[in-house]
Design an enzyme around this catalytic site. Structure first.
Site, PDB file in Angstrom:
ATOM      1  N   GLY A  31       0.688  -0.864  -0.181  1.00 17.88           N
ATOM      2  CA  GLY A  31      -0.395  -0.167  -0.354  1.00 17.88           C
ATOM      3  C   GLY A  31       0.627   0.897   0.183  1.00 17.88           C
ATOM      4  O   GLY A  31       2.020   1.612   1.011  1.00 17.88           O
ATOM      5  N   LEU A  32       1.058   1.728  -1.228  1.00 22.15           N
ATOM      6  CA  LEU A  32       2.170   3.134  -1.512  1.00 22.15           C
ATOM      7  C   LEU A  32       1.642   4.352  -1.425  1.00 22.15           C
ATOM      8  O   LEU A  32       0.412   4.849  -2.069  1.00 22.15           O
ATOM      9  CB  LEU A  32       2.522   2.905  -2.811  1.00 22.15           C
ATOM     10  CG  LEU A  32       3.888   2.062  -3.023  1.00 22.15           C
ATOM     11  CD1 LEU A  32       3.834   1.687  -4.219  1.00 22.15           C
ATOM     12  CD2 LEU A  32       4.993   1.683  -2.126  1.00 22.15           C
ATOM     13  N   SER A  33       1.721   4.761  -0.028  1.00 25.52           N
ATOM     14  CA  SER A  33       0.883   6.309   0.212  1.00 25.52           C
ATOM     15  C   SER A  33       1.380   7.646  -0.208  1.00 25.52           C
ATOM     16  O   SER A  33       0.926   8.733  -0.546  1.00 25.52           O
ATOM     17  CB  SER A  33       0.836   6.754   1.986  1.00 25.52           C
ATOM     18  OG  SER A  33       2.007   7.268   2.421  1.00 25.52           O
TER      19      SER A  33
ATOM     20  N   GLY B 130       4.494   8.377   0.445  1.00 22.64           N
ATOM     21  CA  GLY B 130       5.859   8.684   1.815  1.00 22.64           C
ATOM     22  C   GLY B 130       6.346   7.862   1.595  1.00 22.64           C
ATOM     23  O   GLY B 130       7.068   7.257   1.484  1.00 22.64           O
TER      24      GLY B 130
ATOM     25  N   MET C 162      -3.798   4.296  -2.782  1.00 28.32           N
ATOM     26  CA  MET C 162      -5.370   4.199  -2.627  1.00 28.32           C
ATOM     27  C   MET C 162      -5.720   5.553  -2.664  1.00 28.32           C
ATOM     28  O   MET C 162      -5.229   6.121  -1.530  1.00 28.32           O
ATOM     29  CB  MET C 162      -5.650   3.215  -0.788  1.00 28.32           C
ATOM     30  CG  MET C 162      -5.260   1.846  -1.253  1.00 28.32           C
ATOM     31  SD  MET C 162      -5.000   2.149   0.640  1.00 28.32           S
ATOM     32  CE  MET C 162      -3.873   1.418   1.154  1.00 28.32           C
TER      33      MET C 162
ATOM     34  N   CYS D 176     -10.062   3.300  10.323  1.00 28.97           N
ATOM     35  CA  CYS D 176      -9.494   3.146   8.552  1.00 28.97           C
ATOM     36  C   CYS D 176      -8.447   1.762   8.925  1.00 28.97           C
ATOM     37  O   CYS D 176      -9.178   1.432   7.091  1.00 28.97           O
ATOM     38  CB  CYS D 176      -8.891   4.377   8.460  1.00 28.97           C
ATOM     39  SG  CYS D 176      -7.963   4.680   6.535  1.00 28.97           S
TER      40      CYS D 176
ATOM     41  N   CYS E 160      -6.224  12.563   7.638  1.00 26.56           N
ATOM     42  CA  CYS E 160      -5.861  13.157   6.582  1.00 26.56           C
ATOM     43  C   CYS E 160      -6.901  13.685   5.227  1.00 26.56           C
ATOM     44  O   CYS E 160      -6.118  14.404   4.521  1.00 26.56           O
ATOM     45  CB  CYS E 160      -5.955  10.929   5.708  1.00 26.56           C
ATOM     46  SG  CYS E 160      -7.081   9.924   6.700  1.00 26.56           S
TER      47      CYS E 160
END
Length: 363
Positions: free
Chosen positions: A3-5, A7, A29, A94, A190
């Protein structure tokens, strides 16, 4: 599937898995849509950073918009809690509803066997069960926000950063020339980002002014809506310079939503803020069951708190925790998270306390 945010933490998680010889892909996402009312959303910039990381590491890139699921599973609950005068923690929900449910389902649909994130926590297996353990970096440990995960989620999850310090993560990102190596850590909720919280909330929950009163009933000011304030809050009250009140600062000590009254008292250590007994809603157990019906452990009632010794009793409708020492500003809507040393046992949403305005009354 990582899961690449966008950051540095999730970027290094992908880097470490790639270096370990895993078949890695990245998924970005988007959990929030810019609705034109709340200011700019960071999603576009974060997505570009996630794409750049995949480019640097030669990873396939995927993107999915989970904004509808986030609204239904997280944000609607967030608003309902504030409307009821409580202070929710959307990060816990979340993780349970989006990152380790919707994202996990989508990753499996794309052929992944496991998911990985940049969370600071560890997972191991002991006597046939998965355990959630604190991260090596105590200052970054995120088990408080992950306590609602169970065996199914942990069995499918990797936390590559669990054994690293944040300084090491930054160094690895810099050495690998990842485009996110110097990116500032995101702060706050967020979907709010750097915006003023009260102004954001007012877009959905309009102001409803009413009196601020002392516990003895003396009116000392006017609030803009009890849902905008939280227990222990000092700033933003606008009280000062009143004859006969002394110079000590004022703090929020209670709310009466039905009567639209905000209760305030002077002094950061005033007795109105303290509780020893906490009652919760239905708990989540990492192991799928409590360690016992009645047990000793340590607990946190907010993220940055140090561990506090307590005795816990499992009830039909939730937990009851008795702390060895009085706890300051224990807030309904936040989470009570339980620990046995390095082990996170689980937790539950705080429903009431025995503070004077906490709803439980005297023991």
């Amino acid at each position: 599937m990582v899961g690449l945010s966008g950051g540095v933490d999730s970027s290094v998680a992908a880097l470490l898995l790639k270096q370990a010889g895993q078949a890695v892909e990245g998924l970005f996402m988007q959990n929030w849509e810019d609705d034109g009312r709340t200011g700019p959303c960071r999603a576009d910039a974060d997505r570009k950073d996630a794409v750049a990381v995949c480019g640097r590491l030669a990873l396939p890139f995927h993107a999915r918009n989970f904004a509808a699921e986030y609204w239904d599973g997280v944000f609607a609950h967030f608003l309902a809690e504030y409307r009821a005068g409580r202070t929710p923690n959307p990060d816990v929900l979340c993780n349970r509803e989006i990152k380790f449910k919707t994202f996990l389902e989508e990753a499996r649909a794309l052929g992944a066997e496991k998911i990985a994130t940049g969370h600071y926590a560890r997972i191991d297996r002991h006597e046939g069960a998965y355990r959630l353990l604190r991260a090596a970096d105590a200052a970054k440990d995120q088990t408080y926000f992950l306590h609602a995960l169970g065996q199914t989620q942990l069995a499918a999850t990797l936390f590559p950063l669990g054994g690293l310090l944040k300084t090491q993560v930054r160094a690895l990102a810099r050495e690998a020339a990842l485009p996110t190596h110097a990116k500032k850590d995101s702060t706050g909720i967020c979907f709010i980002g750097e915006r003023d919280f009260r102004a954001f909330l007012a877009q959905y929950l309009p102001a409803r002014p009413g009196p601020m009163r002392t516990p003895e009933g003396r009116e000392v000011g006017e609030h803009q809506g009890v849902m905008y304030y939280t227990l222990g809050q000092r700033h933003g009250l606008g009280i000062g310079g009143r004859a006969g009140t002394g110079g000590e600062p004022w703090y929020v000590v209670g709310k009466d939503v039905a009567a639209n009254v905000l209760y305030v008292a002077q002094g950061g250590e005033n007795r109105w803020l303290y509780a020893r007994r906490v009652r919760t809603e239905t708990p989540s157990w990492v192991a799928g069951r409590p360690p016992a019906a009645h047990f000793r452990c340590t607990a946190k009632t907010r993220y940055r708190q140090s561990d506090q010794p307590c005795t816990v009793t499992v009830r039909e409708d939730g937990l009851e925790a008795w702390f060895d020492q009085p706890q300051r500003a224990v807030t309904p809507g936040q989470s009570l998270v339980l620990y046995d040393g390095e082990l996170c046992l689980g937790g539950a949403v705080i429903a009431a306390t025995d503070a004077p305005f906490g709803g439980l009354g005297a023991a």
